[in-house]
Design a protein around this motif. Structure first.
Motif, PDB file in Angstrom:
ATOM      1  N   MET A   1      -8.606 -20.605 -24.875  1.00 53.86           N
ATOM      2  CA  MET A   1      -7.197 -19.874 -24.735  1.00 53.86           C
ATOM      3  C   MET A   1      -6.689 -19.542 -25.960  1.00 53.86           C
ATOM      4  SD  MET A   1      -6.833 -20.210 -21.352  1.00 53.86           S
ATOM      5  CE  MET A   1      -5.256 -19.627 -21.315  1.00 53.86           C
ATOM      6  N   ASP A   2      -7.413 -19.787 -27.111  1.00 56.78           N
ATOM      7  CA  ASP A   2      -6.790 -19.250 -28.290  1.00 56.78           C
ATOM      8  C   ASP A   2      -7.720 -17.977 -28.972  1.00 56.78           C
ATOM      9  OD1 ASP A   2      -4.644 -20.977 -28.209  1.00 56.78           O
ATOM     10  OD2 ASP A   2      -6.046 -22.466 -29.203  1.00 56.78           O
ATOM     11  N   GLN A   3      -8.167 -17.252 -28.086  1.00 56.58           N
ATOM     12  CA  GLN A   3      -9.040 -16.172 -28.688  1.00 56.58           C
ATOM     13  C   GLN A   3      -8.338 -15.324 -29.599  1.00 56.58           C
ATOM     14  OE1 GLN A   3     -10.238 -13.463 -25.468  1.00 56.58           O
ATOM     15  NE2 GLN A   3     -11.949 -12.451 -26.657  1.00 56.58           N
ATOM     16  N   PHE A   4      -6.869 -14.948 -29.538  1.00 57.30           N
ATOM     17  CA  PHE A   4      -6.334 -14.285 -30.480  1.00 57.30           C
ATOM     18  C   PHE A   4      -5.180 -15.057 -31.463  1.00 57.30           C
ATOM     19  CE2 PHE A   4      -7.092 -11.663 -26.565  1.00 57.30           C
ATOM     20  CZ  PHE A   4      -8.194 -10.803 -27.104  1.00 57.30           C
ATOM     21  N   GLU A   5      -5.716 -16.209 -31.589  1.00 64.72           N
ATOM     22  CA  GLU A   5      -4.813 -17.077 -32.516  1.00 64.72           C
ATOM     23  C   GLU A   5      -4.881 -16.241 -34.134  1.00 64.72           C
ATOM     24  OE1 GLU A   5      -2.080 -19.640 -33.626  1.00 64.72           O
ATOM     25  OE2 GLU A   5      -3.298 -19.665 -31.561  1.00 64.72           O
ATOM     26  N   GLY A   6      -3.606 -16.194 -34.543  1.00 72.55           N
ATOM     27  CA  GLY A   6      -3.611 -15.627 -35.791  1.00 72.55           C
ATOM     28  C   GLY A   6      -3.645 -13.880 -35.710  1.00 72.55           C
ATOM     29  N   LYS A   7      -3.733 -13.364 -34.663  1.00 75.90           N
ATOM     30  CA  LYS A   7      -3.921 -12.059 -34.547  1.00 75.90           C
ATOM     31  C   LYS A   7      -2.533 -11.306 -33.910  1.00 75.90           C
ATOM     32  CE  LYS A   7      -8.362 -12.102 -35.263  1.00 75.90           C
ATOM     33  NZ  LYS A   7      -8.905 -11.633 -36.308  1.00 75.90           N
ATOM     34  N   THR A   8      -2.288 -10.239 -34.319  1.00 77.14           N
ATOM     35  CA  THR A   8      -1.097  -9.396 -33.868  1.00 77.14           C
ATOM     36  C   THR A   8      -1.538  -8.182 -32.863  1.00 77.14           C
ATOM     37  OG1 THR A   8       0.319  -9.970 -35.923  1.00 77.14           O
ATOM     38  CG2 THR A   8       1.159  -8.170 -34.455  1.00 77.14           C
ATOM     39  N   ALA A   9      -0.685  -8.226 -31.794  1.00 78.92           N
ATOM     40  CA  ALA A   9      -0.883  -7.020 -31.120  1.00 78.92           C
ATOM     41  C   ALA A   9       0.237  -6.199 -30.714  1.00 78.92           C
ATOM     42  CB  ALA A   9      -1.420  -7.690 -29.551  1.00 78.92           C
ATOM     43  N   ILE A  10      -0.021  -4.827 -30.754  1.00 71.00           N
ATOM     44  CA  ILE A  10       1.365  -3.997 -30.112  1.00 71.00           C
ATOM     45  C   ILE A  10       0.827  -3.534 -28.858  1.00 71.00           C
ATOM     46  CG2 ILE A  10       2.215  -1.639 -30.224  1.00 71.00           C
ATOM     47  CD1 ILE A  10       1.933  -1.913 -33.367  1.00 71.00           C
ATOM     48  N   VAL A  11       1.628  -3.453 -27.809  1.00 73.02           N
ATOM     49  CA  VAL A  11       1.438  -3.296 -26.423  1.00 73.02           C
ATOM     50  C   VAL A  11       2.586  -2.197 -26.233  1.00 73.02           C
ATOM     51  CG1 VAL A  11       1.095  -3.801 -23.885  1.00 73.02           C
ATOM     52  CG2 VAL A  11       0.412  -5.531 -25.810  1.00 73.02           C
ATOM     53  N   THR A  12       2.051  -0.952 -26.080  1.00 77.78           N
ATOM     54  CA  THR A  12       2.926   0.144 -26.015  1.00 77.78           C
ATOM     55  C   THR A  12       3.511  -0.031 -24.411  1.00 77.78           C
ATOM     56  OG1 THR A  12       1.376   1.792 -25.330  1.00 77.78           O
ATOM     57  CG2 THR A  12       2.264   1.480 -27.733  1.00 77.78           C
ATOM     58  N   GLY A  13       4.702   0.450 -24.188  1.00 73.66           N
ATOM     59  CA  GLY A  13       5.244   0.420 -22.841  1.00 73.66           C
ATOM     60  C   GLY A  13       5.258  -0.764 -22.133  1.00 73.66           C
ATOM     61  N   SER A  14       5.851  -1.985 -22.840  1.00 73.22           N
ATOM     62  CA  SER A  14       5.464  -3.172 -22.244  1.00 73.22           C
ATOM     63  C   SER A  14       6.584  -3.863 -21.974  1.00 73.22           C
ATOM     64  CB  SER A  14       4.605  -3.985 -23.341  1.00 73.22           C
ATOM     65  OG  SER A  14       5.291  -3.852 -24.623  1.00 73.22           O
ATOM     66  N   SER A  15       7.876  -3.300 -21.603  1.00 72.52           N
ATOM     67  CA  SER A  15       9.075  -3.906 -21.033  1.00 72.52           C
ATOM     68  C   SER A  15       8.934  -4.310 -19.557  1.00 72.52           C
ATOM     69  CB  SER A  15      10.121  -3.172 -21.269  1.00 72.52           C
ATOM     70  OG  SER A  15      10.374  -2.111 -20.483  1.00 72.52           O
ATOM     71  N   LEU A  26      -1.912 -11.802 -23.463  1.00 71.61           N
ATOM     72  CA  LEU A  26      -2.225 -11.869 -24.888  1.00 71.61           C
ATOM     73  C   LEU A  26      -1.482 -12.977 -25.794  1.00 71.61           C
ATOM     74  CD1 LEU A  26      -2.708  -8.015 -25.659  1.00 71.61           C
ATOM     75  CD2 LEU A  26      -4.469  -9.698 -25.272  1.00 71.61           C
ATOM     76  N   ALA A  27      -0.376 -13.155 -25.443  1.00 72.57           N
ATOM     77  CA  ALA A  27       0.618 -14.061 -26.188  1.00 72.57           C
ATOM     78  C   ALA A  27      -0.413 -15.490 -25.719  1.00 72.57           C
ATOM     79  CB  ALA A  27       1.957 -13.968 -25.849  1.00 72.57           C
ATOM     80  N   ALA A  28      -0.565 -15.473 -24.467  1.00 71.41           N
ATOM     81  CA  ALA A  28      -1.024 -16.885 -23.998  1.00 71.41           C
ATOM     82  C   ALA A  28      -2.284 -17.330 -24.689  1.00 71.41           C
ATOM     83  CB  ALA A  28      -1.109 -17.040 -22.349  1.00 71.41           C
ATOM     84  N   GLN A  29      -2.931 -16.241 -25.309  1.00 70.99           N
ATOM     85  CA  GLN A  29      -4.137 -16.523 -25.877  1.00 70.99           C
ATOM     86  C   GLN A  29      -4.063 -16.715 -27.516  1.00 70.99           C
ATOM     87  OE1 GLN A  29      -7.544 -14.060 -24.225  1.00 70.99           O
ATOM     88  NE2 GLN A  29      -6.090 -13.306 -23.001  1.00 70.99           N
ATOM     89  N   GLY A  30      -2.722 -16.547 -27.585  1.00 72.91           N
ATOM     90  CA  GLY A  30      -2.552 -16.903 -29.097  1.00 72.91           C
ATOM     91  C   GLY A  30      -2.066 -15.719 -30.088  1.00 72.91           C
ATOM     92  N   ALA A  31      -1.794 -14.503 -29.508  1.00 71.64           N
ATOM     93  CA  ALA A  31      -1.546 -13.400 -30.293  1.00 71.64           C
ATOM     94  C   ALA A  31      -0.086 -13.420 -30.338  1.00 71.64           C
ATOM     95  CB  ALA A  31      -2.092 -12.230 -29.519  1.00 71.64           C
ATOM     96  N   ALA A  32       0.280 -12.795 -31.650  1.00 72.62           N
ATOM     97  CA  ALA A  32       1.717 -12.543 -31.765  1.00 72.62           C
ATOM     98  C   ALA A  32       1.860 -11.103 -31.235  1.00 72.62           C
ATOM     99  CB  ALA A  32       1.942 -12.589 -33.267  1.00 72.62           C
ATOM    100  N   VAL A  33       2.865 -10.696 -30.205  1.00 69.43           N
ATOM    101  CA  VAL A  33       2.908  -9.528 -29.630  1.00 69.43           C
ATOM    102  C   VAL A  33       4.129  -8.709 -29.893  1.00 69.43           C
ATOM    103  CG1 VAL A  33       2.796  -8.227 -27.353  1.00 69.43           C
ATOM    104  CG2 VAL A  33       1.736 -10.604 -27.697  1.00 69.43           C
ATOM    105  N   VAL A  34       3.907  -7.482 -30.104  1.00 73.50           N
ATOM    106  CA  VAL A  34       5.157  -6.613 -30.426  1.00 73.50           C
ATOM    107  C   VAL A  34       5.461  -5.838 -28.921  1.00 73.50           C
ATOM    108  CG1 VAL A  34       5.999  -4.608 -31.445  1.00 73.50           C
ATOM    109  CG2 VAL A  34       4.766  -6.238 -32.627  1.00 73.50           C
ATOM    110  N   VAL A  35       6.309  -6.116 -28.314  1.00 73.31           N
ATOM    111  CA  VAL A  35       6.829  -5.707 -27.193  1.00 73.31           C
ATOM    112  C   VAL A  35       7.523  -4.503 -27.116  1.00 73.31           C
ATOM    113  CG1 VAL A  35       7.862  -6.190 -24.740  1.00 73.31           C
ATOM    114  CG2 VAL A  35       6.649  -7.922 -26.061  1.00 73.31           C
ATOM    115  N   ASN A  36       6.923  -3.396 -26.694  1.00 71.41           N
ATOM    116  CA  ASN A  36       7.670  -2.139 -26.692  1.00 71.41           C
ATOM    117  C   ASN A  36       8.523  -1.552 -25.628  1.00 71.41           C
ATOM    118  OD1 ASN A  36       6.368   1.342 -26.345  1.00 71.41           O
ATOM    119  ND2 ASN A  36       8.112   0.961 -27.622  1.00 71.41           N
ATOM    120  N   TYR A  37       9.661  -1.167 -25.779  1.00 73.06           N
ATOM    121  CA  TYR A  37      10.528  -0.354 -24.868  1.00 73.06           C
ATOM    122  C   TYR A  37      11.044   0.804 -25.282  1.00 73.06           C
ATOM    123  CZ  TYR A  37      14.875  -2.087 -27.291  1.00 73.06           C
ATOM    124  OH  TYR A  37      15.520  -2.117 -28.018  1.00 73.06           O
TER     125      TYR A  37
END
Length: 254
Positions: A1-15, A26-37
């Motif tokens: 469940m931690d596939q993306f631990e320590g990684k950062t993702a940008i997801v465009t159009g994610s509101s 992605l957050a549930a798998q460890g990624a820090a996420v930039v949520v774009n609106y």
């Protein structure tokens, strides 16, 4: 469940919709996420709050991707808040909204995708991935006709995909892979709603023709899975719409 631990993702159009669900997964798998609106801050804030409540990390960033300032705001947010940028999910699209300028679809679905990638690529380390989300109606537009109301958007999204694929050599030089996820119409999306409004019965007709349509949650799970899938750069993952693929195969055989 931690596939993306320590990684950062940008997801465009994610509101909302597919992008919001991808961000959560992605957050549930460890990624820090930039949520774009673009305009609806409360929606994005709700997505971020949900991620944080589940123990994840996220930040909401308002940014119009058709402007260079908006593009820069997203990549800056990733670096300033989380210190890296490892995954870029190009989900934002549009062009059917009322009042949109004639060239808006092309600006968003092609130009903004390229600008977003160009701004991100120099910050992304080797092993990073870019995921471009599209539709069968766009991906197969040159071989399978789509409804007239959607054709301009479909062609602009296909132009975006083609332009991104042209950058594969550049991405490969940086050790970055590009994956395309193409899906049939998705139940409950803004695009489906607008199409059905413009052409009443269109979604029901497509549902009958295809047998079933994926839900937002089901399709988002497929997109999130491709963010870390062991596939070669340039790979296209097809979700639903087997009749599209069959039609193309039959044309190639003729």
């Amino acid at each position: 469940m931690d596939q993306f631990e320590g990684k950062t993702a940008i997801v465009t159009g994610s509101s909302r919709g597919i992008g919001a669900e991808v961000a959560k997964l992605l957050a549930a798998q460890g990624a820090a996420v930039v949520v774009n609106y673009r305009q609806k801050a409360p929606r994005a804030d709700k997505v971020v709050a949900g991620i944080k409540a589940a123990g994840g990390r996220a930040v909401a960033v308002g940014a119009d991707l058709t402007t260079q300032e908006g593009v820069q705001a997203l990549v800056s947010a990733a670096m300033e808040n989380f210190g890296s940028l490892d995954l870029l999910v190009l989900n934002a699209s549009g062009g059917m909204e009322s009042g949109a300028q004639e060239d808006y679809a092309l600006k968003l679905n092609r130009d903004a995708q390229i600008n977003m990638l160009n701004a991100a690529v120099m910050l992304m380390p080797e092993g990073s991935r870019v995921v471009f989300v599209t539709s069968h109606q766009a991906h197969f537009i040159d071989t399978v006709p789509t409804m007239a109301e959607y054709e301009p958007v479909a062609r602009s999204k296909r132009a975006g995909e083609d332009a991104l694929r042209e950058l594969i050599p550049l991405l490969s030089n940086h050790g970055i892979s590009l994956v395309v996820v193409s899906g049939d119409m998705i139940e409950g999306t803004v695009t489906a709603t607008l199409l059905d409004r413009a052409n009443p019965g269109a979604i029901e007709a497509r549902r009958t023709e295809a047998g079933r349509l994926y839900s937002v949650e089901e399709f988002a799970a497929e997109v999130a899975a491709m963010a870390g899938a062991d596939v070669e750069t340039g790979h296209t993952e097809y979700i639903g719409g087997a009749d599209y693929i069959q039609a193309v195969q039959e044309q190639h055989q003729q």
